[in-house]
Design a protein around this motif. Sequence first.
Motif, PDB file in Angstrom:
ATOM      1  N   ARG A   1      49.077  10.854  26.371  1.00  0.00           N
ATOM      2  CA  ARG A   1      47.956  11.394  27.150  1.00  0.00           C
ATOM      3  C   ARG A   1      47.410  12.665  26.502  1.00  0.00           C
ATOM      4  O   ARG A   1      46.191  12.866  26.427  1.00  0.00           O
ATOM      5  CB  ARG A   1      48.420  11.686  28.586  1.00  0.00           C
ATOM      6  CG  ARG A   1      47.373  12.357  29.457  1.00  0.00           C
ATOM      7  CD  ARG A   1      47.923  12.609  30.861  1.00  0.00           C
ATOM      8  NE  ARG A   1      46.995  13.437  31.641  1.00  0.00           N
ATOM      9  CZ  ARG A   1      45.946  12.966  32.294  1.00  0.00           C
ATOM     10  NH1 ARG A   1      45.690  11.676  32.272  1.00  0.00           N
ATOM     11  NH2 ARG A   1      45.166  13.770  32.979  1.00  0.00           N
ATOM     12  N   THR A   2      48.315  13.515  26.024  1.00  0.00           N
ATOM     13  CA  THR A   2      47.911  14.758  25.366  1.00  0.00           C
ATOM     14  C   THR A   2      47.336  14.484  23.993  1.00  0.00           C
ATOM     15  O   THR A   2      46.294  15.039  23.604  1.00  0.00           O
ATOM     16  CB  THR A   2      49.120  15.699  25.239  1.00  0.00           C
ATOM     17  OG1 THR A   2      49.653  15.956  26.533  1.00  0.00           O
ATOM     18  CG2 THR A   2      48.737  17.003  24.572  1.00  0.00           C
TER      19      THR A   2
ATOM     20  N   LEU B   1      42.532   6.015  25.291  1.00  0.00           N
ATOM     21  CA  LEU B   1      41.915   6.967  26.208  1.00  0.00           C
ATOM     22  C   LEU B   1      41.741   6.356  27.591  1.00  0.00           C
ATOM     23  O   LEU B   1      41.972   7.014  28.619  1.00  0.00           O
ATOM     24  CB  LEU B   1      40.562   7.410  25.655  1.00  0.00           C
ATOM     25  CG  LEU B   1      40.616   8.393  24.481  1.00  0.00           C
ATOM     26  CD1 LEU B   1      39.274   8.442  23.754  1.00  0.00           C
ATOM     27  CD2 LEU B   1      41.002   9.786  24.960  1.00  0.00           C
TER      28      LEU B   1
ATOM     29  N   ALA C   1      43.756  12.863  23.881  1.00  0.00           N
ATOM     30  CA  ALA C   1      42.732  13.825  24.285  1.00  0.00           C
ATOM     31  C   ALA C   1      42.423  14.783  23.139  1.00  0.00           C
ATOM     32  O   ALA C   1      41.252  15.124  22.895  1.00  0.00           O
ATOM     33  CB  ALA C   1      43.192  14.598  25.517  1.00  0.00           C
TER      34      ALA C   1
ATOM     35  N   CYS D   1      34.313  10.957  26.216  1.00  0.00           N
ATOM     36  CA  CYS D   1      34.850  12.162  25.586  1.00  0.00           C
ATOM     37  C   CYS D   1      33.855  12.794  24.619  1.00  0.00           C
ATOM     38  O   CYS D   1      33.855  14.013  24.426  1.00  0.00           O
ATOM     39  CB  CYS D   1      36.152  11.828  24.842  1.00  0.00           C
ATOM     40  SG  CYS D   1      37.484  11.286  25.932  1.00  0.00           S
TER      41      CYS D   1
ATOM     42  N   HIS E   1      45.374   6.118  29.200  1.00  0.00           N
ATOM     43  CA  HIS E   1      46.085   7.339  29.557  1.00  0.00           C
ATOM     44  C   HIS E   1      45.221   8.399  30.239  1.00  0.00           C
ATOM     45  O   HIS E   1      45.754   9.284  30.915  1.00  0.00           O
ATOM     46  CB  HIS E   1      46.717   7.951  28.306  1.00  0.00           C
ATOM     47  CG  HIS E   1      47.748   7.085  27.663  1.00  0.00           C
ATOM     48  ND1 HIS E   1      48.964   6.800  28.252  1.00  0.00           N
ATOM     49  CD2 HIS E   1      47.741   6.420  26.468  1.00  0.00           C
ATOM     50  CE1 HIS E   1      49.664   6.006  27.457  1.00  0.00           C
ATOM     51  NE2 HIS E   1      48.943   5.756  26.379  1.00  0.00           N
ATOM     52  N   ARG E   2      43.880   8.341  30.067  1.00  0.00           N
ATOM     53  CA  ARG E   2      43.007   9.369  30.630  1.00  0.00           C
ATOM     54  C   ARG E   2      41.942   8.802  31.566  1.00  0.00           C
ATOM     55  O   ARG E   2      41.202   9.562  32.182  1.00  0.00           O
ATOM     56  CB  ARG E   2      42.287  10.125  29.501  1.00  0.00           C
ATOM     57  CG  ARG E   2      43.152  10.636  28.376  1.00  0.00           C
ATOM     58  CD  ARG E   2      43.996  11.820  28.714  1.00  0.00           C
ATOM     59  NE  ARG E   2      43.275  12.945  29.279  1.00  0.00           N
ATOM     60  CZ  ARG E   2      43.807  14.164  29.412  1.00  0.00           C
ATOM     61  NH1 ARG E   2      45.047  14.401  29.008  1.00  0.00           N
ATOM     62  NH2 ARG E   2      43.114  15.142  29.952  1.00  0.00           N
ATOM     63  N   ASP E   3      41.852   7.461  31.641  1.00  0.00           N
ATOM     64  CA  ASP E   3      40.798   6.809  32.425  1.00  0.00           C
ATOM     65  C   ASP E   3      39.413   7.262  31.954  1.00  0.00           C
ATOM     66  O   ASP E   3      38.496   7.451  32.751  1.00  0.00           O
ATOM     67  CB  ASP E   3      40.972   7.090  33.910  1.00  0.00           C
ATOM     68  CG  ASP E   3      40.160   6.112  34.777  1.00  0.00           C
ATOM     69  OD1 ASP E   3      39.935   4.976  34.314  1.00  0.00           O
ATOM     70  OD2 ASP E   3      39.756   6.495  35.888  1.00  0.00           O
TER      71      ASP E   3
END
Length: 257
Positions: A80-81, A116, A84, A127, A119-121
Amino acid sequence: MQQSQHWYEGPLASFDTETTGVDVETDRIVSAAMVLQASPGAGPQSATWLADPGVPIPDGARAVHGISDEHVRTHGRPPRTVVAEIARALGEQARAGVPLVVMNAPYDLTLLDRELRRHRDLSLADCLAGTELLVLDPRVLDKHVDRYRKGRRTLTDLCAHYGVSLIGAHDAAADAVAAMELVRALGARHPGPLGAMTPAELHLRQAVWHSAQARGLQNWFDRSGSPERVDFAWPLRPARCGCGRRLSPEHRCEAAA
């Protein structure tokens, strides 16, 4: 009067990933690198990432890049990190107008987009916040300028053909550096069909060239009786929901919109 600089003589960025496999819809990023270079011969600046993908790394993938489950559990960071940070780094180059080299872009960029979303929706487009990547794909460029050359066109093969050094293949940073040098070599060798265009013009043309190249490959598969299907999209394959329909920019199934 001094001649204006060609794009292949100026700043370039390059992006590459090493992953758990080759399926962009289900596989995961293990490592990634983005390399920046101001001009040919200048020292490249590298940013690298190592992720713990949260799933076992298959033997086949580990044999390619040499990264083990134990290594990512010990040294990797949460995906997730990582995804991003990668998307933020790509966005910075897009906003600066720096062309981004990606060998076989529909693989790496689509895989990043799916990570993305997972893990980040968020999509890669979300982005980038309206900024467009200026992608240079050596695989597409080489097929365009030398369509009928026989033989494989992997990064290793293309580097050998164009005299580009590739040391430490299947390391994300090494592959990113080699892909960048390969694109510079392509531009310098073919200044008419490639070097005369701007990166923005080349980005648009590559989408057309890739579609034609994919259509030719699909025709070959069809004639040979192969069930293989080729995706014509470049540089990013559209996301689809479980029913097979494309997702809208709001991540909804178009069939339900």
